[in-house]
Design a protein around this motif. Sequence first.
Motif, short mmCIF file in Angstrom:
data_model
loop_
_atom_site.label_atom_id
_atom_site.label_comp_id
_atom_site.label_asym_id
_atom_site.label_seq_id
_atom_site.Cartn_x
_atom_site.Cartn_y
_atom_site.Cartn_z
N ILE A 37 37.33 8.62 19.45
CA ILE A 37 37.89 10.05 19.18
C ILE A 37 38.09 10.27 17.74
CG2 ILE A 37 40.14 9.40 19.44
CD1 ILE A 37 38.52 12.84 20.46
N SER A 45 46.09 10.34 18.61
CA SER A 45 44.85 10.95 19.09
C SER A 45 44.06 9.87 20.14
CB SER A 45 43.70 11.23 17.82
OG SER A 45 44.23 12.14 17.13
N SER A 101 38.19 4.04 28.73
CA SER A 101 39.31 4.28 28.00
C SER A 101 39.60 3.94 26.64
CB SER A 101 40.62 4.20 28.78
OG SER A 101 40.66 4.43 30.19
N ALA A 154 43.30 10.26 24.21
CA ALA A 154 42.20 10.00 24.63
C ALA A 154 42.28 8.90 25.73
CB ALA A 154 41.03 9.84 23.52
N SER A 179 43.55 16.48 20.00
CA SER A 179 43.35 15.69 18.92
C SER A 179 43.21 16.26 17.29
CB SER A 179 42.50 14.65 19.22
OG SER A 179 42.73 13.88 20.39
N TYR A 238 34.51 12.80 27.98
CA TYR A 238 36.12 12.23 27.91
C TYR A 238 36.38 12.68 26.50
CZ TYR A 238 36.90 10.31 32.12
OH TYR A 238 36.90 10.14 33.69
N LEU A 239 35.55 12.36 25.33
CA LEU A 239 35.68 12.71 23.97
C LEU A 239 35.75 14.11 23.83
CD1 LEU A 239 33.30 10.30 22.19
CD2 LEU A 239 35.81 10.14 22.08
N ALA A 259 39.28 15.46 25.12
CA ALA A 259 40.36 15.07 24.05
C ALA A 259 40.31 15.53 22.86
CB ALA A 259 40.35 13.45 24.06
N SER A 291 36.68 5.65 24.25
CA SER A 291 37.21 6.93 24.23
C SER A 291 38.22 6.93 23.10
CB SER A 291 37.56 7.47 25.55
OG SER A 291 36.64 7.44 26.38
#
Length: 610
Positions: A416, A530, A409, A534, A485, A477-478, A481, A412
């Motif tokens: 981001i 952002s 997490s 994320a 974002s 995950y990027l 998100a 990420s």
Amino acid sequence: MSEGKREKLSVTRRKNRSAWGLVPLALLFAVVGALPFFSALKDSFFHDFFGERSFAGFDNYSYILGDRAFAMSAGITFAWSVASTLLSVVLGYSLAALLFEARRGFRILYSILLVPWGVPAFIAVPVWRMLIHGAGGDSLLYFLFGVRVNLLTDPAASFAAALFVDAWLNVPAAVFVIYGALRKIPKGTIEAARIDGAGAGILSARVYFPQVAGSLLAVAALGFVKALKEFNVPFLLTAGGPPLLSGITGRTVVGATTTLEVYLYDLFRASDDYGIPAAYAAVLAAAILCIVAAAVALRFAFARSGRAGSIGGRAKSRLSPRVFPAAALSALAGRFRDLVLQSFRLALAGLVALSSALAVYAVLWLSFSGLSSTYIDAAIPRFFTADNFHLIFAEDGLGRAFLNTLGVSAVSAFLISFFVLPAALRLRSFSAGRKAGIFAGIQALGAAGGMHSLIPLYVLFRSLGLLESYIPIVIVYLFHAAPFSLFTTSAFLEKLPSGLEEAAELEGASALTRFFRIVLPLAMPAVATSAMIAFLAAWNGFLVPLLFLGDDSMYTIGVKLHSYVGSVASGSPAWNRFAAASIVNLAIVGILFLRFRSPLSANYMAEHDE
């Protein structure tokens, strides 16, 4: 600086601004968003037995055409999507109207809706499995209401239970979207209608609905697309559901909740020839991409037409006059209709409150129970203990799972902005129409992902030798998100004054100096937002690590919690430890949310109190 010189400098700066800002984001969407579709399409023309490839031509597609189970799963998915969308729109609109009209009960109802909205699926769905199914139908639901539901043997009840849990999870988000649209209605319009005698029914049909029709369309379109790709609820609650008589084929078994995504996951896990699931993934991806593109195009066309929020015309300032006794009869019918509508809304709010209270109570009860039981037969556990909170760390290695999740997490959240901020800065020089087209394309590509795109990515990362790392998970995950974002960051940057950059450029400041000394400090609120989006999305992720991680020592918290209880047919689930771990996880997420949450909810409270 003269206005002409300022304008000339601004034009020169826009022309000379390099396009590199869009490259990182474009590369991310190309790898995670577009490449899986082409990879699946290419692999679908081959047989692939554990890396040994041979040309198959259209054999794999012939296999699909002859697969009755695939057609049945498609029918289940369509029925699921329609039902889920209708529930989200109808229930979301009803609760949003109640929330909008609430006064003293606003904070209570708002807080109640935060419970299902804030609980991740990998916690909420197993809890509802315990409440509904228990041990073969002996559950808290049966103890309280005498309703016995066996998710292993009753297809209709299995499908209905899955829809209920899906609505419990998704309706609050629809409520908040629609409620935001209701708050934009001019107060004078509502007051004029009430002066004319409009009750709840008239307000809902002739005042609220025309103004929020655009939001309802957006909720329906996005909800339908999300439902088409649904995996978590049918997988975690019913594991595909009890087999249908017609779903038992020579190739596979289709259950009452075997959606296409669940079907594809099971096929990928069981098939020796990857070419077959690749063909299924290619067909499913093409269908979903077309539906997503149509939904996004419809939404943008609707918004650009200027009709968003105004379908059906504006509310009339005066009700049509009626002659007595027709007016008296109509008024009586109107009061009865208002009573029924308000009763429905209150009953719905009561159901959300009761269900949320049951879910919270069940988690607390189980976490302090010395027995791993699914049957709650006393107000307080008979073998009350707090050892579960110690054992999950001392014996189960939950601390490692939390550290794994924290690492994924945090990375990420940190990365981001490197993808989003340069792209948002580059988009400032684009025209409104061009930006709208880019946002539409990004939204469509981002919404089209699912199990059908993750499986080709799994094969791709496996060929690169990256499966034994968190790199693929962070990349995915990027990608997840990035759309939201980018939208929020772009909207924030549009409001920033450009005079400071122009002045610094005249003073000879380089592009990097202007970025780090002016743009970045001013954009920090958007960067922080952002990063938090994320971070929370990665923390609550389940599907990606479920597919990509096979080593228990690398599990993130979502997969670790799933390992405690398994599927509905799993033996010896550790419900008490699952509940204790869930409480710890929710406490961590709750603290993070309260510490870094957006001021949006606070504004809602303040403006409502006014």
